[in-house]
Design an enzyme around this catalytic site. Structure first.
Site, mmCIF file in Angstrom:
data_model
loop_
_atom_site.group_PDB
_atom_site.id
_atom_site.type_symbol
_atom_site.label_atom_id
_atom_site.label_comp_id
_atom_site.label_asym_id
_atom_site.label_seq_id
_atom_site.Cartn_x
_atom_site.Cartn_y
_atom_site.Cartn_z
ATOM 1 N N GLU A 270 0.689 -1.216 -0.149
ATOM 2 C CA GLU A 270 0.222 -0.338 -0.076
ATOM 3 C C GLU A 270 1.146 1.094 0.117
ATOM 4 O OE1 GLU A 270 -3.833 -1.440 2.992
ATOM 5 O OE2 GLU A 270 -2.298 0.148 3.841
ATOM 6 N N LYS A 272 2.670 4.367 1.597
ATOM 7 C CA LYS A 272 2.894 4.948 2.756
ATOM 8 C C LYS A 272 2.526 5.366 2.371
ATOM 9 C CE LYS A 272 5.898 4.543 6.674
ATOM 10 N NZ LYS A 272 5.887 6.270 7.203
ATOM 11 N N ARG A 277 -1.761 9.909 11.515
ATOM 12 C CA ARG A 277 -2.403 8.423 11.525
ATOM 13 C C ARG A 277 -3.839 9.071 12.490
ATOM 14 N NH1 ARG A 277 0.443 2.809 12.668
ATOM 15 N NH2 ARG A 277 -1.619 1.564 12.892
ATOM 16 N N ARG A 293 -2.290 9.043 16.938
ATOM 17 C CA ARG A 293 -1.144 7.419 17.613
ATOM 18 C C ARG A 293 -0.567 7.147 18.906
ATOM 19 N NH1 ARG A 293 3.163 6.697 13.497
ATOM 20 N NH2 ARG A 293 5.248 5.343 15.413
ATOM 21 N N PHE A 364 -6.604 2.142 5.756
ATOM 22 C CA PHE A 364 -6.131 0.696 5.675
ATOM 23 C C PHE A 364 -6.296 0.012 5.947
ATOM 24 C CE2 PHE A 364 -2.745 4.339 7.785
ATOM 25 C CZ PHE A 364 -3.484 2.889 8.707
ATOM 26 N N ARG A 440 5.028 -4.168 16.995
ATOM 27 C CA ARG A 440 6.172 -4.504 15.335
ATOM 28 C C ARG A 440 6.438 -5.332 14.517
ATOM 29 N NH1 ARG A 440 8.135 1.018 14.524
ATOM 30 N NH2 ARG A 440 8.283 2.503 16.476
HETATM 31 P P1 AMP Z 1 6.221 5.298 10.902
HETATM 32 O O1 AMP Z 1 5.188 6.343 11.232
HETATM 33 O O2 AMP Z 1 7.940 6.088 9.550
HETATM 34 O O3 AMP Z 1 6.797 4.498 11.752
HETATM 35 O O4 AMP Z 1 5.240 4.267 10.168
HETATM 36 C C1 AMP Z 1 4.392 4.161 10.415
HETATM 37 C C2 AMP Z 1 3.273 5.328 9.880
HETATM 38 O O5 AMP Z 1 2.971 5.226 8.226
HETATM 39 C C3 AMP Z 1 1.783 4.821 10.631
HETATM 40 O O6 AMP Z 1 1.518 4.643 11.747
HETATM 41 C C4 AMP Z 1 1.036 5.485 9.976
HETATM 42 O O7 AMP Z 1 0.796 6.696 10.623
HETATM 43 C C5 AMP Z 1 1.405 5.215 8.489
HETATM 44 N N1 AMP Z 1 0.742 5.350 7.135
HETATM 45 C C6 AMP Z 1 0.777 5.746 5.889
HETATM 46 N N2 AMP Z 1 -0.443 5.013 5.001
HETATM 47 C C7 AMP Z 1 -0.216 3.708 5.675
HETATM 48 C C8 AMP Z 1 -0.794 2.552 5.074
HETATM 49 N N3 AMP Z 1 -1.445 2.144 3.975
HETATM 50 N N4 AMP Z 1 -0.431 1.722 6.342
HETATM 51 C C9 AMP Z 1 -0.317 1.614 7.475
HETATM 52 N N5 AMP Z 1 0.224 3.238 7.738
HETATM 53 C C10 AMP Z 1 0.179 3.720 6.930
#
Ligand code: AMP
Length: 582
Positions: A270, A272, A277, A293, A364, A440
């Protein structure tokens, strides 16, 4: 329970750094705690008075505490400040002052745990005129009845400087040792600091308690359920839309191949999205709630999102997981997180904010649907439900763009496409994966180009010099290591004196209410503010507690949507360090 009994346990906890011993001390305390006090005790040992997701604050600065101490003991502000700068901790100062004020014991009333937490909770409910005086009164009332030790911990609880090391994992294990000791054949050997348990059974109960915590975010509630309803009550602990649950987090994959290795083939990829969030829930009575979050309730801040889900999602009740992405209302081009981050904290002019900085909701995941818990359903089934119940309208509410494939080339093309469109990268998801709150695990992974920056938390700061002396201008940043914050150095560039971007003034206003200790120009703050820090290189360093330091660090942006749990870990830093050596 008498408050004194509790603070004597705090003292014991403060004196040991051994995890098992702490857990044992906690479980001994819980064993003798009755139903009425259980909730309070579990909050207080964690240094809080409400559940983790409840953001109400007592809102007392160090300065106000000095005033309280002055009114209770009669010692002058100067004297109190002198002792403070010698001891470095206002809890200790309270201990010393109350100890030398023996005559006050005449007025002493026994303090109960209930009385203490009730007064502290009242602090958090105060607003408007006369608040400061009422706060002083509420704390004074406690201190007049407190003995030195009680005074010390009351102050530490208020200022958030309790250092008794009760991390979440210890509360969880403590609950298991307390209520399931017979089932797990529990025995603790104090001399050798060792436990004996039947491993399999032990893990079963630990998982059970953890699971209940993941969906309630409240160990007080979990413990009370076990105490009053036993294990059946616990397994019936239900998800309820309206109270937030920990969101699932995803580990990082190096690239597409690496993602396939951890997730399996085929999997769902998907986009990102680079936004905020949002966990959005609807109750049967139609109430909508939106949480970040960090489980902060931001329903009021996103009125248009409330409207979208009401109109475009057909379901009586649900909890969905989504990313709100900002776009430019004129050009309709998507914008990075930074441009809409201010909406999270905004308390006024909400409507004009939603016009100026509109968002598109990209859904998502779904974890609850029409009274049914979907945590244990497979991801592909959850996605099907989403497809069935959402009406997708561009720039309002859509499903995350998805490609299901086991082909590296196709996935790489999709990855490039996402990056060209300005997305952050891809998420890879196991089609059969369940939704595991908070962890995780390998049910999903994120893939994004390595940026030379980390999300870190500010633990200390320094007042500037000369014309900058009204601002905090240098910030000590830390990463997470099993709940402990380890320092990586100081950052002072990337901010402006005025104009666009983050200013020193803005940062000072954010940090000032969080000050816990102040010595000369140096302050220690409650770890709340997360920033993205760019750097040119990671070096080994004996100076900082993490063992690493960042070269040429600069503040890239504020991350108001993130908390201590979301920052980079020591493991991440080590990995990045090893990678740069190659
Ligand atoms: P990170 O912030 O780098 O740890 O990446 C995880 C975050 O990506 C999640 O907490 C979501 O806020 C965001 N995110 C964006 N698109 C998606 C998606 N398609 N599925 C899950 N998380 C997503």
């Amino acid at each position: 329970m008498d408050y004194l009994t509790l603070v004597e346990v705090f003292e014991k906890l403060e004196k040991t750094s051994k995890r098992l011993e702490k857990t044992f001390i906690l479980s001994k305390l819980l064993k003798k705690t009755n139903k009425e006090d259980l909730e309070y005790i579990i909050y207080l040992v964690q240094g809080r008075i409400f559940p983790q997701w409840d953001r109400r604050e007592m809102g007392l600065s160090s300065k106000l505490i000095i005033k309280v101490l002055n009114s209770v003991t009669g010692d002058s502000n100067d004297d109190i400040e002198n002792i403070w700068s010698r001891e470095g901790d206002l809890g200790k100062v309270a201990f010393i002052l109350i100890q030398k004020n023996k005559q006050r014991t005449l007025h002493r009333q026994e303090l109960t745990v209930k009385k203490v937490i009730e007064n502290l909770r009242k602090l958090a409910g105060l607003e408007g005129k006369g608040t400061v005086n009422k706060k002083i009164q509420l704390v004074s009332e406690l201190l007049t009845s407190a003995n030195p030790l009680e005074a010390k911990f009351i102050i530490k609880n208020i200022l958030g400087t309790l250092r008794i090391g009760i991390a979440e994992g210890i509360v969880r294990d403590g609950i298991v040792w307390t209520y399931f000791d017979k089932e797990i054949g529990f025995n603790y050997n104090e001399k050798e600091n060792k436990i004996d348990v039947e491993r399999e059974k032990y893990n079963f109960y630990v998982d059970l308690v953890q699971r209940a915590y993941d969906i309630t975010n409240d160990y007080s509630r979990v413990a009370l359920t076990i105490k009053t309803k036993g294990i059946e009550g616990l397994s019936k602990e239900k998800l309820s839309p309206g109270s937030p649950i920990n969101v699932m987090l995803y580990p990082k994959a190096e690239d597409i191949e690496d993602a396939f290795n951890t997730i399996g083939k085929p999997c769902a990829f998907e986009y990102k999205y680079d936004g905020i969030r949002l966990q959005i829930s609807k109750e049967n009575n139609g109430n909508i709630n939106i949480f970040t979050r960090r489980l902060e309730n931001v329903t009021k801040q996103f009125p248009e999102v409330v409207d979208f889900v009401k109109r475009y999602i057909k379901a009586k009740s649900f909890i969905i997981d989504s990313e709100a992405v900002g776009y430019n209302p004129k050009t309709k081009k998507y914008l990075p997180f930074q441009s809409i981050s201010q909406r999270i904290k905004r308390r006024y002019d909400i409507d004009s904010m939603s016009k100026k900085f509109p968002v598109e909701v990209n859904i998502f995941d779904i974890i609850y649907y029409n009274d049914k818990n979907l945590l244990n359903e497979q991801f592909k089934e959850r996605r099907k439900i989403l497809e069935k119940i959402t009406k997708q309208i561009k720039l309002r509410l859509v499903l995350a763009k998805q490609l299901v494939t086991g082909d590296v080339k196709k996935a790489e093309k999709f990855y490039k496409e996402a990056l060209t469109k300005g997305e952050e990268g891809l998420m890879a998801k196991n089609l059969e994966g369940i939704y595991k709150p908070g962890s995780r695990v390998g049910y999903g992974a994120k893939i994004k180009p390595t940026a030379d920056s980390f999300d870190l938390i500010i633990v200390k700061a320094e007042w500037g010099e000369g014309k900058r002396s009204k601002w905090l201008t240098s910030y000590t940043i830390a990463c997470n290591h099993d709940g402990e914050l380890l320092e990586l150095g100081k950052v002072s560039t990337g901010l402006k004196e005025k104009g666009e971007g983050i200013t020193f003034d803005q940062m000072t206003k954010l940090l000032q209410p969080l000050i816990k200790e102040e010595k000369g120009r140096n302050i220690i703050v409650k770890p709340e503010i997360v920033i993205e820090v760019g750097y040119s290189e990671i070096q080994k360093s004996p100076t900082y507690s993490s063992g690493y330091a960042l070269r040429f660090p600069r503040v890239v942006m504020l991350r108001p949507d993130r908390s201590k749990k979301d920052i980079y870990t020591l493991e991440d830093i080590k990995k990045a360090y090893n990678k740069q050596k190659k």
